[in-house]
Design a protein around this motif. Structure first.
Motif, mmCIF file in Angstrom:
data_model
loop_
_atom_site.group_PDB
_atom_site.id
_atom_site.type_symbol
_atom_site.label_atom_id
_atom_site.label_comp_id
_atom_site.label_asym_id
_atom_site.label_seq_id
_atom_site.Cartn_x
_atom_site.Cartn_y
_atom_site.Cartn_z
ATOM 1 N N ASP A 198 0.827 -1.217 0.000
ATOM 2 C CA ASP A 198 0.000 0.000 0.000
ATOM 3 C C ASP A 198 0.859 1.265 0.000
ATOM 4 O O ASP A 198 0.385 2.338 0.380
ATOM 5 C CB ASP A 198 -0.948 0.043 1.215
ATOM 6 C CG ASP A 198 -1.920 -1.113 1.244
ATOM 7 O OD1 ASP A 198 -2.173 -1.708 0.176
ATOM 8 O OD2 ASP A 198 -2.424 -1.425 2.338
ATOM 9 N N ASP A 199 2.114 1.151 -0.442
ATOM 10 C CA ASP A 199 3.051 2.270 -0.364
ATOM 11 C C ASP A 199 3.282 2.902 -1.731
ATOM 12 O O ASP A 199 4.412 3.102 -2.173
ATOM 13 C CB ASP A 199 4.379 1.795 0.237
ATOM 14 C CG ASP A 199 5.318 2.949 0.572
ATOM 15 O OD1 ASP A 199 4.820 4.076 0.773
ATOM 16 O OD2 ASP A 199 6.545 2.716 0.610
ATOM 17 N N VAL A 200 2.177 3.196 -2.435
ATOM 18 C CA VAL A 200 2.239 3.901 -3.712
ATOM 19 C C VAL A 200 1.307 5.104 -3.621
ATOM 20 O O VAL A 200 0.557 5.254 -2.659
ATOM 21 C CB VAL A 200 1.823 2.978 -4.887
ATOM 22 C CG1 VAL A 200 2.859 1.883 -5.104
ATOM 23 C CG2 VAL A 200 0.446 2.361 -4.643
ATOM 24 N N ILE A 201 1.345 5.975 -4.627
ATOM 25 C CA ILE A 201 0.526 7.188 -4.564
ATOM 26 C C ILE A 201 -0.946 6.829 -4.387
ATOM 27 O O ILE A 201 -1.454 5.891 -4.989
ATOM 28 C CB ILE A 201 0.709 8.088 -5.803
ATOM 29 C CG1 ILE A 201 0.393 7.326 -7.096
ATOM 30 C CG2 ILE A 201 2.104 8.686 -5.830
ATOM 31 C CD1 ILE A 201 0.267 8.232 -8.312
ATOM 32 N N ASP A 202 -1.592 7.592 -3.521
ATOM 33 C CA ASP A 202 -3.012 7.439 -3.177
ATOM 34 C C ASP A 202 -3.302 6.175 -2.382
ATOM 35 O O ASP A 202 -4.453 5.811 -2.174
ATOM 36 C CB ASP A 202 -3.902 7.512 -4.418
ATOM 37 C CG ASP A 202 -3.835 8.885 -5.069
ATOM 38 O OD1 ASP A 202 -4.175 9.871 -4.399
ATOM 39 O OD2 ASP A 202 -3.409 8.983 -6.239
ATOM 40 N N GLY A 203 -2.248 5.522 -1.925
ATOM 41 C CA GLY A 203 -2.424 4.476 -0.931
ATOM 42 C C GLY A 203 -2.954 3.159 -1.449
ATOM 43 O O GLY A 203 -2.654 2.734 -2.562
ATOM 44 N N SER A 204 -3.758 2.527 -0.641
ATOM 45 C CA SER A 204 -4.181 1.153 -0.848
ATOM 46 C C SER A 204 -5.259 0.995 -1.916
ATOM 47 O O SER A 204 -6.338 1.587 -1.814
ATOM 48 C CB SER A 204 -4.707 0.582 0.480
ATOM 49 O OG SER A 204 -5.358 -0.649 0.288
ATOM 50 N N TRP A 205 -4.972 0.155 -2.911
ATOM 51 C CA TRP A 205 -6.002 -0.216 -3.887
ATOM 52 C C TRP A 205 -7.164 -0.889 -3.156
ATOM 53 O O TRP A 205 -8.331 -0.637 -3.471
ATOM 54 C CB TRP A 205 -5.416 -1.166 -4.933
ATOM 55 C CG TRP A 205 -6.429 -1.664 -5.928
ATOM 56 C CD1 TRP A 205 -6.687 -1.141 -7.163
ATOM 57 C CD2 TRP A 205 -7.343 -2.765 -5.763
ATOM 58 N NE1 TRP A 205 -7.703 -1.850 -7.782
ATOM 59 C CE2 TRP A 205 -8.115 -2.849 -6.932
ATOM 60 C CE3 TRP A 205 -7.570 -3.679 -4.739
ATOM 61 C CZ2 TRP A 205 -9.106 -3.820 -7.106
ATOM 62 C CZ3 TRP A 205 -8.557 -4.641 -4.904
ATOM 63 C CH2 TRP A 205 -9.319 -4.702 -6.083
ATOM 64 N N PHE A 206 -6.860 -1.724 -2.190
ATOM 65 C CA PHE A 206 -7.893 -2.470 -1.469
ATOM 66 C C PHE A 206 -8.824 -1.542 -0.703
ATOM 67 O O PHE A 206 -10.049 -1.650 -0.800
ATOM 68 C CB PHE A 206 -7.241 -3.479 -0.510
ATOM 69 C CG PHE A 206 -6.460 -4.548 -1.204
ATOM 70 C CD1 PHE A 206 -7.098 -5.646 -1.756
ATOM 71 C CD2 PHE A 206 -5.077 -4.451 -1.328
ATOM 72 C CE1 PHE A 206 -6.387 -6.642 -2.409
ATOM 73 C CE2 PHE A 206 -4.348 -5.437 -1.979
ATOM 74 C CZ PHE A 206 -5.002 -6.536 -2.520
ATOM 75 N N ASP A 207 -8.260 -0.624 0.049
ATOM 76 C CA ASP A 207 -9.076 0.289 0.847
ATOM 77 C C ASP A 207 -9.995 1.122 -0.040
ATOM 78 O O ASP A 207 -11.173 1.329 0.274
ATOM 79 C CB ASP A 207 -8.190 1.216 1.682
ATOM 80 C CG ASP A 207 -7.471 0.484 2.800
ATOM 81 O OD1 ASP A 207 -7.792 -0.696 3.055
ATOM 82 O OD2 ASP A 207 -6.577 1.101 3.423
ATOM 83 N N MET A 208 -9.450 1.611 -1.147
ATOM 84 C CA MET A 208 -10.209 2.491 -2.041
ATOM 85 C C MET A 208 -11.397 1.748 -2.659
ATOM 86 O O MET A 208 -12.540 2.216 -2.629
ATOM 87 C CB MET A 208 -9.284 3.007 -3.149
ATOM 88 C CG MET A 208 -9.917 4.012 -4.084
ATOM 89 S SD MET A 208 -9.880 5.664 -3.395
ATOM 90 C CE MET A 208 -10.048 6.653 -4.874
ATOM 91 N N ASN A 209 -11.137 0.576 -3.200
ATOM 92 C CA ASN A 209 -12.200 -0.136 -3.911
ATOM 93 C C ASN A 209 -13.230 -0.749 -2.977
ATOM 94 O O ASN A 209 -14.434 -0.711 -3.264
ATOM 95 C CB ASN A 209 -11.573 -1.205 -4.815
ATOM 96 C CG ASN A 209 -10.991 -0.594 -6.068
ATOM 97 O OD1 ASN A 209 -11.694 -0.378 -7.047
ATOM 98 N ND2 ASN A 209 -9.703 -0.298 -6.042
ATOM 99 N N ILE A 210 -12.787 -1.283 -1.854
ATOM 100 C CA ILE A 210 -13.738 -1.841 -0.893
ATOM 101 C C ILE A 210 -14.640 -0.748 -0.325
ATOM 102 O O ILE A 210 -15.847 -0.945 -0.128
ATOM 103 C CB ILE A 210 -12.992 -2.589 0.228
ATOM 104 C CG1 ILE A 210 -12.361 -3.868 -0.326
ATOM 105 C CG2 ILE A 210 -13.930 -2.920 1.384
ATOM 106 C CD1 ILE A 210 -11.461 -4.590 0.650
#
Length: 290
Positions: free
Chosen positions: A162-174
């Motif tokens: 989760d250490d890329v721009i705009d953070g976690s793909w998982f958090d965003m989509n869930i």
């Protein structure tokens, strides 16, 4: 070897942001004045943002393709995440007439707080994380506002952490999947856009209450195919000064399954386990190949 620093990024509240997403922007989102008639396109970066913007633009302009494409897609939507001039985007937003077209990649913890209260129309586009990661990796290669990564392996590890721009793909989509049944939220999957673009355009049109004139749908579909948009100077970011398209085209492939050209067997096994763990309890399902 650490990533080469072209653009300087930093971590705020546990989320990595590029330098153009200033502290002032993040602070302004806490009190940003959302309007009920706003039109928002929200995505994790490189998940089909521009593609959906073009669809929304054309429908917004009464299905007049020529009218929608009078100006670059870069200027049709206010991008809240970036401050590249002396005028912060939230100040620019205050002067815009309604209805405003707005896009953002900001994660849930940094999004405009009033979105949940004012309930403007929001289209969220989600893309399977393997292809999304590959697309974002290549975007880093071309975008001079962002750091580059020496190898795909380095980026893969950062994405999993989760250490890329705009953070976690998982958090965003869930998060946005959990709001999919709200009347003001439409959750669209990138893979569905590839499979049946006409149906997606009709869903978006119905969501906003906009009609599509007879025989116009196929014209919009033809105009909004990935290949057509890649050739269109109004949508392919050829006028974006901070993207070096000789390194990686902004609209690169748009395929479902390109991740297989990047993921090693070990990386795929590692990610499948991570995906199963992080998605546990969510009904959100993506297709990884078509």
């Amino acid at each position: 070897m650490p990533p080469v620093q072209r653009g300087i990024d930093r971590i705020v509240d546990g989320v990595r942001h590029p330098w153009v997403t200033t502290d002032e922007i993040l602070e302004a989102m806490k009190t940003f004045e959302v309007r009920t008639d706003d039109i928002w396109v929200i995505t994790y970066p490189k998940a089909g943002t521009t593609w959906m913007q073009e669809i929304v633009s054309i429908l917004y302009h009464g299905c007049d393709i020529q009218k929608a494409d009078e100006i670059s897609i870069l200027k049709r939507f206010l991008f809240l995440d970036q401050q590249k001039t002396d005028v912060p985007p939230h100040n620019e937003a205050m002067r815009m007439p309604s209805p405003r077209l707005i896009k953002t990649h900001l994660p849930p913890k940094h999004m405009a707080k009033q979105l949940i209260i004012k309930k403007p129309k929001i289209v969220y586009v989600g893309r399977n994380p393997k292809d999304n990661a590959v697309s974002l990796y290549n975007f880093h290669r071309a975008n001079t506002y962002l750091r580059t990564y020496e190898t795909w392996d380095e980026f893969f590890d950062a994405f999993c952490a989760d250490d890329v721009i705009d953070g976690s793909w998982f958090d965003m989509n869930i998060y946005w999947w959990s709001l999919r049944n709200e009347e003001n939220v439409l959750f669209i999957k990138y893979e569905d856009m590839r499979k049946d673009l006409a149906s997606v355009i009709e869903r978006v049109s119905k969501f906003f209450g906009w009609s599509i004139p007879d025989k116009k749908l196929q014209d919009i579909v033809k105009h909004c195919t990935f290949d057509s948009m890649k050739k269109n100077p109004k949508t392919n970011f050829s006028d974006c000064e901070n993207i070096d398209q000789s390194l990686s085209a902004f609209m690169r492939k748009g395929e479902v399954g390109d991740w297989k050209n990047y993921f090693t067997k070990a990386q795929n096994a590692k990610f499948d386990k991570l995906y199963a763990d992080r998605m546990k309890g969510s009904s959100l399902v993506f297709e990884f190949e078509l």
